[in-house]
Design an enzyme around this catalytic site. Structure first.
Site, PDB file in Angstrom:
ATOM      1  NE  ARG A  18      -2.390  -2.384   3.137  1.00 30.26           N
ATOM      2  CZ  ARG A  18      -2.837  -2.744   4.341  1.00 30.26           C
ATOM      3  NH1 ARG A  18      -3.568  -1.936   5.063  1.00 30.26           N
ATOM      4  NH2 ARG A  18      -2.522  -3.924   4.825  1.00 30.26           N
ATOM      5  N   GLY A  19       2.137   1.105   0.285  1.00 33.71           N
ATOM      6  CA  GLY A  19       3.011   2.242   0.552  1.00 33.71           C
ATOM      7  C   GLY A  19       3.152   3.264  -0.567  1.00 33.71           C
ATOM      8  CD  GLU A  46       8.218  -0.946  -3.223  1.00 34.00           C
ATOM      9  OE1 GLU A  46       7.106  -0.466  -3.005  1.00 34.00           O
ATOM     10  OE2 GLU A  46       8.592  -2.059  -2.803  1.00 34.00           O
ATOM     11  CG  ASP A  47       6.885   1.856  -0.050  1.00 34.03           C
ATOM     12  OD1 ASP A  47       7.573   0.955  -0.587  1.00 34.03           O
ATOM     13  OD2 ASP A  47       6.215   1.663   0.978  1.00 34.03           O
ATOM     14  CG  ASP A 101      14.909  -1.994   3.780  1.00 39.15           C
ATOM     15  OD1 ASP A 101      15.824  -1.227   4.071  1.00 39.15           O
ATOM     16  OD2 ASP A 101      14.428  -2.811   4.591  1.00 39.15           O
ATOM     17  CE  LYS A 143      14.678   2.448   5.092  1.00 42.21           C
ATOM     18  NZ  LYS A 143      14.187   1.550   6.169  1.00 42.21           N
ATOM     19  CG  PHE A 155      10.997   1.776  10.297  1.00 37.22           C
ATOM     20  CD1 PHE A 155      11.156   0.612   9.555  1.00 37.22           C
ATOM     21  CD2 PHE A 155       9.706   2.257  10.520  1.00 37.22           C
ATOM     22  CE1 PHE A 155      10.051  -0.058   9.051  1.00 37.22           C
ATOM     23  CE2 PHE A 155       8.602   1.577  10.006  1.00 37.22           C
ATOM     24  CZ  PHE A 155       8.777   0.418   9.278  1.00 37.22           C
ATOM     25  CB  VAL A 156      11.221   6.733   6.739  1.00 35.91           C
ATOM     26  CG1 VAL A 156      12.652   7.182   6.984  1.00 35.91           C
ATOM     27  CG2 VAL A 156      11.141   5.802   5.528  1.00 35.91           C
ATOM     28  CG  ASP A 159       2.859   0.760   7.132  1.00 34.44           C
ATOM     29  OD1 ASP A 159       3.552   0.554   6.113  1.00 34.44           O
ATOM     30  OD2 ASP A 159       2.609  -0.118   7.978  1.00 34.44           O
ATOM     31  NE  ARG A 162      -0.635   2.190   5.066  1.00 33.52           N
ATOM     32  CZ  ARG A 162       0.307   1.354   4.612  1.00 33.52           C
ATOM     33  NH1 ARG A 162       1.235   1.800   3.800  1.00 33.52           N
ATOM     34  NH2 ARG A 162       0.311   0.093   4.963  1.00 33.52           N
TER      35      ARG A 162
HETATM   36  P1  IMP Z   1      12.654  -4.884   0.807  1.00 32.83           P
HETATM   37  O1  IMP Z   1      12.048  -6.121   0.236  1.00 32.83           O
HETATM   38  O2  IMP Z   1      13.520  -5.181   2.008  1.00 32.83           O
HETATM   39  O3  IMP Z   1      13.382  -4.050  -0.208  1.00 32.83           O
HETATM   40  O4  IMP Z   1      11.476  -4.071   1.434  1.00 32.83           O
HETATM   41  C1  IMP Z   1      10.783  -3.139   0.765  1.00 32.83           C
HETATM   42  C2  IMP Z   1       9.464  -2.863   1.462  1.00 32.83           C
HETATM   43  O5  IMP Z   1       9.613  -2.841   2.876  1.00 32.83           O
HETATM   44  C3  IMP Z   1       8.995  -1.482   1.099  1.00 32.83           C
HETATM   45  O6  IMP Z   1       8.147  -1.553  -0.004  1.00 32.83           O
HETATM   46  C4  IMP Z   1       8.272  -1.031   2.330  1.00 32.83           C
HETATM   47  O7  IMP Z   1       6.926  -1.431   2.251  1.00 32.83           O
HETATM   48  C5  IMP Z   1       8.928  -1.771   3.457  1.00 32.83           C
HETATM   49  N1  IMP Z   1       9.883  -0.889   4.151  1.00 32.83           N
HETATM   50  C6  IMP Z   1      11.226  -0.847   4.016  1.00 32.83           C
HETATM   51  N2  IMP Z   1      11.774   0.106   4.773  1.00 32.83           N
HETATM   52  C7  IMP Z   1      10.734   0.715   5.402  1.00 32.83           C
HETATM   53  C8  IMP Z   1      10.654   1.827   6.321  1.00 32.83           C
HETATM   54  O8  IMP Z   1      11.637   2.476   6.699  1.00 32.83           O
HETATM   55  N3  IMP Z   1       9.395   2.159   6.723  1.00 32.83           N
HETATM   56  C9  IMP Z   1       8.280   1.499   6.314  1.00 32.83           C
HETATM   57  N4  IMP Z   1       8.313   0.468   5.460  1.00 32.83           N
HETATM   58  C10 IMP Z   1       9.533   0.082   5.002  1.00 32.83           C
HETATM   59 MG    MG Z   2       6.025  -1.826   0.109  1.00 31.64          MG
END
Ligand code: IMP
Ligand code: MG
Length: 178
Positions: A45-46, A101-102, A105, A133, A154-155, A161, A167
């Site tokens: 949803r981000g 994508e939001d 990470d 990140k 963590f943002v 969220d 959000r």
């Molecule tokens: P990844 O698979 O580790 O790259 O995670 C990506 C997803 O994790 C993002 O689409 C976010 O939904 C969530 N995420 C990663 N970092 C944060 C954060 O700092 N705050 C909130 N959600 C996060």
């Molecule tokens: Mg996400």
């Protein structure tokens, strides 16, 4: 909702976000110029606020679709298992596609989603991520366009969220536990 108390420190203002969204949209418009249709895929949803602002600045014929992949649950740790919870409504074969994508990470979510979408043979498949990140990356992957690189914090806000809250903040802030 978590029991832990926290405050949110502003990291990126609403004004900075708006200016960057305009720049990203301009680059995306230039990149796909001439396309008959760009399918913009928001990862739920981000990305819902980001995609809403972004598509309004893109000067191309646009279709909007959404995909939901599982990732964090209610925790702040990334899970490596990615499942499709809600699939696209439309076909993307032969289409120009932009995934929105939001945050990138570890990169697991994005790499899984792209692998799935690639099997459907889109013409072009690119990614626009609001935040990156890079210090957290475990999968070698990078969005075509990135709004802001941020440190390992963590943002929340602007669609993003913590335990489904915050959000609706107009800016992006870092969660600081008390
Ligand atoms: P990844 O698979 O580790 O790259 O995670 C990506 C997803 O994790 C993002 O689409 C976010 O939904 C969530 N995420 C990663 N970092 C944060 C954060 O700092 N705050 C909130 N959600 C996060
Ligand atoms: Mg996400």
């Amino acid at each position: 909702m978590s029991e832990r108390r926290y405050v949110i420190d502003e990291m990126i203002s609403a004004k900075q976000i708006a200016a960057r969204v305009e720049e990203l949209a301009r680059e995306i418009t230039d990149f796909y110029r001439g396309t008959d249709k760009l399918v913009v895929v928001g990862l739920l949803r981000g990305s819902f606020i980001f995609i809403a602002d972004l598509v309004r600045e893109i000067g191309l014929p646009v279709e909007v679709d959404f995909l939901e992949a599982s990732s964090y649950g209610n925790a702040t740790e990334s899970s490596r298992e990615v499942r499709i919870l809600k699939d696209l409504r439309g076909e993307i074969e032969g289409r120009d596609v932009l995934v929105v994508e939001d945050i990138v990470d570890t990169g697991f979510t994005l790499s899984h989603v792209l692998a799935i979408l690639r099997t459907r043979r889109p013409a072009r498949l690119e990614v626009c991520a609001l935040l990156d990140k890079p210090s957290r990356r475990e999968v070698d992957i990078k969005a075509t366009w990135t709004g802001f690189e941020i440190p390992d914090k963590f943002v929340v806000g602007y669609g993003i969220d913590y335990a489904q809250m915050n959000r609706n903040l107009p800016h992006i802030g870092a969660v600081r536990f008390l």
